[in-house]
Design a protein around this motif. Structure first.
Motif, short mmCIF file in Angstrom:
data_model
loop_
_atom_site.label_atom_id
_atom_site.label_comp_id
_atom_site.label_asym_id
_atom_site.label_seq_id
_atom_site.Cartn_x
_atom_site.Cartn_y
_atom_site.Cartn_z
N ARG A 1 36.32 0.21 -9.76
CA ARG A 1 35.87 1.10 -10.84
C ARG A 1 35.10 2.29 -10.26
N GLY B 1 38.51 10.70 -13.86
CA GLY B 1 39.37 9.98 -14.81
C GLY B 1 40.71 10.67 -14.98
N SER C 1 41.79 4.30 -17.81
CA SER C 1 40.99 5.49 -17.58
C SER C 1 41.01 6.43 -18.78
N SER D 1 37.55 5.91 -13.77
CA SER D 1 38.78 5.12 -13.82
C SER D 1 38.50 3.73 -13.29
N THR D 2 39.29 2.77 -13.78
CA THR D 2 39.26 1.43 -13.17
C THR D 2 40.69 1.06 -12.83
#
Ligand code: ADP
Length: 392
Positions: free
Chosen positions: A320, A325, A372, A378-379
């Protein structure tokens, strides 16, 4: 001497007992008739093909069975049952029948039959030993599974074709990237030579042109190297072995030391498991994901967290970040080769990193995806089976 004369009461008693017996027999007969009716209904209207075979010959044939075989019920009675079985499958069916008569029961074995119109169909059958007219017989229930088998066959062929075209594609990518390296090296070294020898000896435009050429050749070298790495993932991978993901994480961190220090990134992690994997490839996977998290950050310094948890048979890893993103509509595209959402001027890169991640994860039997939103970090998630992957 025994009194052979019965009293009236005794005779009335016996009469009553006989009446009761007759009533019981009547009830039994009705029950038998009902059972018979039920049996016939089941046998003849069941959507499952049913039959009874005795000494190798059809004795009773249900409507659905006759329909599957393409005959009328009457045409089948008295015919040897094996003649309907596809010749190559007869031995297996015969062996199963013998085993069944010895008391083993068989459920769901599959074989081919030939219909009246000489069409080959796949059936799945269950056989049970029964008594018919006082002697041993076989009750068979079968279903037409031709469509399922054909679908399986088509799927198998498609998987085979995809596998073949994948291998061809990998070989193609390998040959192209490998064979292009040599001429590229020549272009590279001569443009560099030009740059060294004629820098400032020609006009400023010429300087720019030479610099563009040097830059272009360098970019092509990086692209080809990435493509070569990508094409080697499937074929040049190492055998899988027990690997502590703590070590994997640490190796990736060492490789990213400079970028992490420069960006003052803070990378933390939870407990990481030990699994059977290709260690080198997993280091590359962590390195690409953490490296991207460092690279695609906004003004603030990157905060990256790696964690792992088990969920129904797989380990789900996540990386993460608090970076720029992405728009969810690009969530699939970014895993394709050379796909990028930014220009090189905005963020450096070739667009191969995530394609490499995807291939590594799939080689280990897992999946990779992103969650995201633009501006919200974002992950990246990826899975590895709990049992570890199997070396391909
Ligand atoms: P590269 O990093 O060389 O551009 P990748 O295949 O690693 O190529 O990534 C593809 C694209 O996915 C990137 O260009 C970027 O647009 C997006 N991306 C990847 N990782 C992140 C991230 N952590 N945050 C935001 N965008 C990302």
């Amino acid at each position: 001497m025994r009194d052979i004369y019965k009293t009236k009461e005794q005779l009335l008693d016996e009469l009553e007992t006989s009446r009761q017996r007759i009533a019981e027999l009547d009830a039994l007969e009705t029950e038998l008739k009902e059972s018979n009716k039920l049996f016939r209904m089941l046998f003849f209207s069941s959507p499952i093909g049913m039959y009874i075979v005795q000494d190798g010959y059809f004795q009773i044939v249900g409507h659905q069975f006759a329909r599957i075989a393409g005959y009328d019920e009457d045409e089948l009675i008295g015919k040897p049952s094996l003649t309907f079985v596809f010749p190559e499958d007869r031995n297996a069916v015969r062996e199963n029948a013998v085993k069944m008569l010895k008391g083993e029961s068989f459920s769901g074995y599959e074989y081919r039959i030939i219909t009246k119109l000489a069409v080959i169909k796949w059936v799945m059958e269950t056989v049970t030993p029964v008594s018919y007219q006082g002697r041993r017989a076989t009750l068979g229930n079968l279903m037409d599974i031709t469509e399922r088998r054909q679908a399986e066959e088509t799927l198998k062929q498609m998987v085979g074709e995809i596998g073949r075209s994948n291998t061809e594609l990998e070989q193609f990518a390998y040959v192209v990237s490998h064979d292009l390296q040599e001429p590229l090296r020549m272009v590279s070294s001569y443009t560099q030579l030009l740059a060294r020898r004629y820098h400032d000896k020609l006009d400023t435009s010429a300087n720019d042109f030479i610099n563009y050429a040097v830059d272009g050749a360098e970019r092509m070298r990086v692209l080809l190297n990435n493509l070569l790495d990508y094409s080697r993932l499937g074929t040049h991978g190492k055998p899988f072995k027990l690997t502590d993901f703590e070590d994997v994480f640490n190796q990736a961190m060492t490789n990213l030391k400079v970028a992490i220090e420069e960006s003052e990134a803070l990378v933390t992690h939870d407990y990481l498991p030990t699994l059977i994997v290709d260690e080198g490839q997993l280091v590359q996977l962590f390195q690409n994901l953490i490296g991207n998290a460092v690279k695609f950050c906004n003004q603030e310094s990157p905060r990256i967290h790696v964690s792992a948890e088990t969920k129904s048979g797989v380990w789900v890893f996540s990386v993460r970040d608090n970076g720029i993103g992405i728009d969810p509509q690009h969530a699939q595209r970014i895993f394709e080769i050379f796909k990028r959402l930014h220009t090189r001027e905005e963020y450096s890169g070739t667009g191969m990193g995530l394609a490499i991640c995807k291939k590594i994860v799939e080689r280990h039997g897992g999946n990779i995806w992103i969650y995201s939103q633009p501006g919200e970090g974002s992950t990246f998630y990826f899975t590895i089976p709990v049992t570890g992957g199997k070396s391909p």
